[in-house]
Write an enzyme that holds these catalytic residues in place. Structure first.
Site, PDB file in Angstrom:
ATOM      1  CB  THR A 163      12.863 -30.556 -10.593  1.00  0.00           C
ATOM      2  OG1 THR A 163      12.869 -30.793 -12.015  1.00  0.00           O
ATOM      3  CG2 THR A 163      13.917 -31.441  -9.951  1.00  0.00           C
TER       4      THR A 163
ATOM      5  CB  ALA B 228      13.804 -24.947 -19.901  1.00  0.00           C
ATOM      6  CE  LYS B 229      10.948 -30.831 -15.180  1.00  0.00           C
ATOM      7  NZ  LYS B 229      11.706 -31.732 -14.327  1.00  0.00           N
ATOM      8  NE  ARG B 230      16.960 -22.742 -17.309  1.00  0.00           N
ATOM      9  CZ  ARG B 230      17.348 -23.895 -17.793  1.00  0.00           C
ATOM     10  NH1 ARG B 230      17.065 -24.994 -17.147  1.00  0.00           N
ATOM     11  NH2 ARG B 230      18.015 -23.975 -18.919  1.00  0.00           N
TER      12      ARG B 230
END
Ligand code: GLU
Length: 295
Positions: free
Chosen positions: A18, A257-259
């Site tokens: 993702t 976190a990726k986001r």
């Protein structure tokens, strides 16, 4: 050479495509590979792309490239969840045969409204628990609504399932023996129309089919193991050992976190860092060593 009855250590790293991998992923992969290497065992890779809406093939390619660049090597073939839907369907059929699944027709919105109306919903590790609305539907209305094609998820009747399985426990490398309390998540969703197996179901089935003996993953997934242990018991699967390792945090102590746009392995590579520097950064950021993973 191990004797004929020796069970070798099998570990895995199971990223979801993702986004790009960051230092937290690098640490997790290093922990798993290190545990296998030290035990003379096997290190496997699994692409957790069951949630088709959030996963992108380009990220999968990037994950493989980044891991290879870091110097990791894994056994082929790589397991991909989107190729394994039949395995999840078979597990669901077994659970259904035990009478521990029920169709849930509630939309997310309806669940939220019901929880708000109740005023004091019990909370689990993932938020408020499902209030059990569809658990009490009679067999006829269930069958009628399913046959009419009404969209639904399949939930685990956790009280019934736990009663059927009896007391269960599992062992974590740091926490030691842990009594399983799957009820803390309530009646979890095990399948949706667009996702034929939830995280909990897919991971449990995959770890079994990949013959994983030591599950290494971040502490954020510690509680999920309560549910996985119950599913193992219901499905008649062996229970691996677990090591839930510390999470890599940023300077402010927040989990990467990726986001949030955490610095990616790719970004560090493009900035001219060498693989061994990035490995050292990942280990330092986790405040430990990869070998702490040995169970
Ligand atoms: N796919 C999960 C993640 O990326 C990891 C699942 C697991 O290791 O059990 O967070």
């Amino acid at each position: 050479m191990p004797g004929p009855f020796a069970i070798s250590t099998v570990t895995r790293f199971a990223p979801s495509p993702t986004g790009h991998l960051h230092l937290g992923h690098a640490y997790s992969a290093l922990v798993a590979e290190d545990a296998a290497r030290r035990a003379g065992g096997r290190f496997l890779l699994r692409i957790e792309d069951i949630d088709r809406g959030r996963c992108r093939p380009a990220f999968e390619t990037a994950i493989l490239e980044d891991l290879a660049w870091l110097g990791l090597s894994w056994e082929e073939p790589v397991r991909r969840q989107s190729d394994a839907f039949a395995d999840y369907a078979a597990a669901l059929a077994t659970l259904d045969g035990l009478g521990v699944l029920y169709p849930c027709f509630c939309t997310r919105k309806a669940i939220r409204a019901e929880i708000e109306a109740a005023g004091h919903a019990p909370h689990g590790p993932d938020g408020p628990l499902y209030p059990g609305t569809c658990r009490g539907l009679d067999a006829d209305s269930r069958a009628r609504r399913v046959t009419a094609g009404e969209p639904h998820a399949l939930r685990l009747d956790v009280a019934r399932a736990a009663a059927l399985a009896g007391p269960l426990s599992w062992t974590d490398a740091d926490a030691g023996p842990v009594a399983a309390r799957p009820q803390m998540f309530g009646d979890v969703v095990l399948a949706r129309k667009d996702t034929p197996g939830s995280y909990h179901l897919a991971v449990t089935v995959d770890d079994h089919l990949q013959e994983v003996t030591l599950v290494t993953r971040g502490q954020d997934l510690f509680h999920a193991t309560h549910v996985h242990r119950l599913l193992q018991a219901l499905l008649g699967l062996a229970t691996p050992a677990y090591h839930h390792h510390p999470l890599v945090t940023d300077d402010a102590g927040r989990r990467l976190a990726k986001r949030d746009g955490a610095v990616t392995i790719r970004g560090l590579r493009e900035a001219g860092r060498a693989p061994q520097d990035v490995r050292a950064m990942a280990l330092a950021a986790a405040g430990g060593e990869a070998s702490a993973a040995e169970g």
